[in-house]
Design an enzyme around this catalytic site. Structure first.
Site, PDB file in Angstrom:
ATOM      1  N   ASN A   1       0.171 -12.056  84.657  1.00 35.13           N
ATOM      2  CA  ASN A   1      -0.602 -13.190  85.475  1.00 35.13           C
ATOM      3  C   ASN A   1      -0.664 -14.644  84.933  1.00 35.13           C
ATOM      4  O   ASN A   1      -1.051 -15.425  85.781  1.00 35.13           O
ATOM      5  CB  ASN A   1      -2.084 -12.654  85.835  1.00 35.13           C
ATOM      6  CG  ASN A   1      -2.287 -11.371  86.389  1.00 35.13           C
ATOM      7  OD1 ASN A   1      -1.333 -11.011  87.455  1.00 35.13           O
ATOM      8  ND2 ASN A   1      -3.117 -10.566  85.986  1.00 35.13           N
TER       9      ASN A   1
ATOM     10  N   HIS B   1       2.066  -1.697  88.818  1.00 40.31           N
ATOM     11  CA  HIS B   1       1.026  -0.852  88.566  1.00 40.31           C
ATOM     12  C   HIS B   1       1.142   0.448  88.611  1.00 40.31           C
ATOM     13  O   HIS B   1       2.094   1.074  89.624  1.00 40.31           O
ATOM     14  CB  HIS B   1      -0.125  -1.054  89.494  1.00 40.31           C
ATOM     15  CG  HIS B   1      -0.579  -2.354  89.691  1.00 40.31           C
ATOM     16  ND1 HIS B   1      -0.049  -3.551  90.405  1.00 40.31           N
ATOM     17  CD2 HIS B   1      -1.583  -3.077  88.707  1.00 40.31           C
ATOM     18  CE1 HIS B   1      -1.007  -4.676  90.266  1.00 40.31           C
ATOM     19  NE2 HIS B   1      -1.501  -4.583  89.149  1.00 40.31           N
TER      20      HIS B   1
ATOM     21  N   ASP C   1       3.817  -0.959  93.960  1.00 42.08           N
ATOM     22  CA  ASP C   1       4.680  -2.066  93.454  1.00 42.08           C
ATOM     23  C   ASP C   1       5.367  -1.770  92.399  1.00 42.08           C
ATOM     24  O   ASP C   1       5.355  -0.799  91.872  1.00 42.08           O
ATOM     25  CB  ASP C   1       3.782  -3.316  93.577  1.00 42.08           C
ATOM     26  CG  ASP C   1       2.295  -3.214  92.268  1.00 42.08           C
ATOM     27  OD1 ASP C   1       2.666  -2.362  91.513  1.00 42.08           O
ATOM     28  OD2 ASP C   1       1.423  -4.116  92.645  1.00 42.08           O
TER      29      ASP C   1
ATOM     30  N   SER D   1      -4.792  -5.894  84.867  1.00 41.67           N
ATOM     31  CA  SER D   1      -4.838  -4.754  85.838  1.00 41.67           C
ATOM     32  C   SER D   1      -3.930  -3.379  84.939  1.00 41.67           C
ATOM     33  O   SER D   1      -4.037  -2.236  85.128  1.00 41.67           O
ATOM     34  CB  SER D   1      -4.187  -4.931  87.198  1.00 41.67           C
ATOM     35  OG  SER D   1      -2.912  -5.248  86.975  1.00 41.67           O
TER      36      SER D   1
ATOM     37  N   GLY E   1      -6.203  -8.728  87.355  1.00 45.43           N
ATOM     38  CA  GLY E   1      -5.813 -10.043  87.850  1.00 45.43           C
ATOM     39  C   GLY E   1      -6.162 -11.210  86.981  1.00 45.43           C
ATOM     40  O   GLY E   1      -5.871 -12.338  87.391  1.00 45.43           O
TER      41      GLY E   1
END
Length: 254
Positions: free
Chosen positions: A91, A214, A211, A26, A59
């Site tokens: 991730n 991002h 967050d 992402s 993701g």
């Protein structure tokens, strides 16, 4: 940013001899993590003289991108001479007792495996980050692609007045590139950290509205600029495709 359809059309018309493909999560992907965020891959094209196809998916990890067949699809799409930028890490960390479909086996061995319990109660054997990345690199090189392994970007987490130390996947990415002749490496973490440290925490924090991972488009542009600076400093063949705007991005080599 051109779509795959548009790039295919331009190639068929003889407009472009080479294309840049991007594989990542992402932090690179269209739409980023949602809520107005966007990945840096969406802003790379303005600094290059050849088109960019952003195949990053939110993701994903090196493992899930592999397991979903996305590297296979990407490899079948590229032609000899194309460029492929691969950037994972956000991730890929361990997920605990129940496997999340994204974690890699711990460590950097190409042969180590771990048996995990999936959400449906069955078991599966997973490999390391380096294993999945090496598989991708091997397949892409066989197609004649120019592969660039890029380390993950930093989170908006500070230690004093500086971005914190890099996670283990930065070193893993460097190892993968170093183990493959002709594969370039961009320490994207270090180049973004350099840019952020110069801007300062008060200027960087607003880039991250939901967050610490991002970015808004303004932040994604800074991250794209940092990649270009790392590209110019690293000697990749793609550096020859950097346009005037790209050559003018801020900061120096690290």
């Amino acid at each position: 940013m051109l779509t795959r359809v548009a790039v295919s059309l331009f190639i068929s018309l003889g407009a472009y001899a080479q294309t840049v493909f991007m594989a990542g999560d992402s932090t690179m992907a269209p739409g980023g993590g949602g809520s107005g965020t966007d990945g840096w891959g969406q802003y790379l094209g303005q600094f290059l003289t050849i088109p960019v196809v952003n195949d990053a998916i939110a993701g994903r990890s090196a493992r899930s991108y592999t397991d979903e067949g996305r590297f296979t699809t990407l490899t079948s799409s590229v032609k000899s001479g194309d460029f492929v930028i691969i950037e994972f890490g956000h991730n890929d960390g361990l997920s605990g007792t129940t496997d999340n479909g994204r974690q890699d086996s711990f460590g950097d061995s190409l042969t180590a495996t771990t048996t995990v319990t999936l959400a449906n109660g069955t078991s599966a054997v997973i490999h390391t980050f380096n294993f999945y990345m090496q598989q991708a690199v091997t397949g892409l090189k066989a197609k004649g692609a120019n592969v660039i392994v890029s380390s993950q970007t930093p989170d908006d987490i500070w230690t004093g007045t500086s971005i914190g130390a890099p996670p283990r996947f930065v070193q893993y990415a460097k190892e993968v590139a170093g183990n493959n002749t002709g594969v370039a490496y961009v320490d994207h973490y270090a180049y973004v950290a350099q840019a952020y440290d110069k801007l300062g925490e008060s200027a960087v924090d607003p880039f991250y509205p939901i967050d610490h991972t991002h970015t808004l488009p303004a932040g994604a542009t800074v991250v794209a600029e940092a990649f270009v600076r790392g590209l110019l400093c690293g000697g990749s063949a793609l550096s020859a495709k950097v346009n005037a705007a790209g050559k003018a991005v801020p900061n120096g080599c690290v």
